[in-house]
Motif scaffolding. Sequence first.
Motif, short mmCIF file in Angstrom:
data_model
loop_
_atom_site.label_atom_id
_atom_site.label_comp_id
_atom_site.label_asym_id
_atom_site.label_seq_id
_atom_site.Cartn_x
_atom_site.Cartn_y
_atom_site.Cartn_z
N GLY A 42 -8.46 -9.22 -0.72
CA GLY A 42 -7.30 -7.66 -1.12
C GLY A 42 -6.31 -7.07 -0.29
N LYS A 43 -5.39 -6.67 -1.24
CA LYS A 43 -4.32 -6.41 -0.53
C LYS A 43 -4.02 -4.23 -1.52
CE LYS A 43 -0.93 -8.24 0.98
NZ LYS A 43 -0.12 -8.96 1.71
N LEU A 44 -3.63 -3.68 -0.62
CA LEU A 44 -3.22 -1.91 -0.86
C LEU A 44 -1.92 -2.09 -0.33
CD1 LEU A 44 -7.02 -0.19 0.30
CD2 LEU A 44 -6.48 -1.04 -1.89
N SER A 45 -1.20 -1.04 -1.55
CA SER A 45 0.09 -1.13 -1.64
C SER A 45 0.01 0.93 -1.45
CB SER A 45 0.80 -1.51 -1.69
OG SER A 45 2.30 -0.86 -1.52
N VAL A 46 0.58 1.52 -0.19
CA VAL A 46 1.13 2.71 -0.63
C VAL A 46 2.50 2.80 -0.41
CG1 VAL A 46 1.18 2.97 2.48
CG2 VAL A 46 -0.18 4.58 1.08
N THR A 47 2.71 3.64 -1.86
CA THR A 47 4.52 4.38 -1.59
C THR A 47 4.33 5.30 -0.94
OG1 THR A 47 4.47 3.38 -3.68
CG2 THR A 47 6.04 4.99 -3.30
N VAL A 48 5.35 5.84 -0.24
CA VAL A 48 5.52 6.98 0.34
C VAL A 48 7.16 7.31 0.51
CG1 VAL A 48 5.53 8.62 2.82
CG2 VAL A 48 3.96 6.63 2.41
N PRO A 49 7.55 8.46 0.20
CA PRO A 49 8.45 8.85 0.18
C PRO A 49 9.49 8.69 1.40
CG PRO A 49 7.21 10.79 -0.62
CD PRO A 49 6.60 9.65 -0.66
N TYR A 50 10.63 7.46 1.02
CA TYR A 50 12.07 7.29 2.28
C TYR A 50 11.42 6.83 2.66
CZ TYR A 50 12.98 12.09 0.98
OH TYR A 50 13.14 13.54 -0.04
N VAL A 51 9.90 5.51 2.76
CA VAL A 51 9.32 4.80 3.71
C VAL A 51 9.68 3.37 2.39
CG1 VAL A 51 7.71 3.39 5.09
CG2 VAL A 51 8.10 6.38 4.67
N SER A 52 10.82 2.47 3.22
CA SER A 52 11.11 1.35 2.69
C SER A 52 11.03 0.19 3.32
CB SER A 52 11.89 1.03 2.02
OG SER A 52 11.90 -0.28 1.35
N PRO A 53 9.49 -1.13 3.16
CA PRO A 53 9.31 -1.38 2.16
C PRO A 53 8.00 -0.45 2.02
CG PRO A 53 9.22 -3.28 3.50
CD PRO A 53 9.79 -1.88 4.35
N SER A 54 7.26 -0.38 1.31
CA SER A 54 6.11 0.00 1.31
C SER A 54 5.11 -0.38 2.05
CB SER A 54 5.52 -0.32 -0.21
OG SER A 54 6.25 1.24 -1.10
#
Length: 199
Positions: A42-54
């Motif tokens: 599987g895969k986890l993704s984390v959204t962090v402000p000002y960081v792209s891509p996640s």
Amino acid sequence: PASILDSSIVWSCTAGNVKFVGLNKDKGRTVLVHGNAATEAGKLSVTVPYVSPSPTIDFRIKEITPIKLYVGIVADNTGSNPVITPSSVNTIIGQMNGIWAQACRRFDLQGSIHIISNSLFKAIDSETRETNLLAQLNGFNGGTGLELYFSSNCTYRACLGISRHGHGAIAYVQNNNHLWNTAAHELGHSQGLSGNIDY
């Protein structure tokens, strides 16, 4: 940076099947996840402000490995007065499995619980008696699985348990408020794990 709040860091599972558990569920710098019993990727993704891509984390859930466990409880010469009640064994095994789940292992009780009718083993007051009790390990399992014995106490040295590599372990009951923890620890040694301190 510390200016980014934990509540603004959000995790998601983009492949596979896990659930977020713990106090903050899917938010924060650290999260705790539980997977299914089945092996899968599987895969986890984390959204962090000002960081792209996640950022993403690939993972694989390991399948639980069952280990056959045979249990013996020391009693007196007549088979009476066991050091713990047989009815408490399933609770102890369940608590041990809570620890060993982290290593994808599970102990499964095999057959009936054996009562060891030998009052000499209720109080281990010499190295000879401890050695003799250790020698009893591998007596029930026919060469498969591990054995776990419960004995009263060890008086000739300070210890809560002892193990025999490849065979099993002994957990001493007296003055032991965490019997399940001792049993889990000693069964780790019997599987070949070493300790980081000298007992």
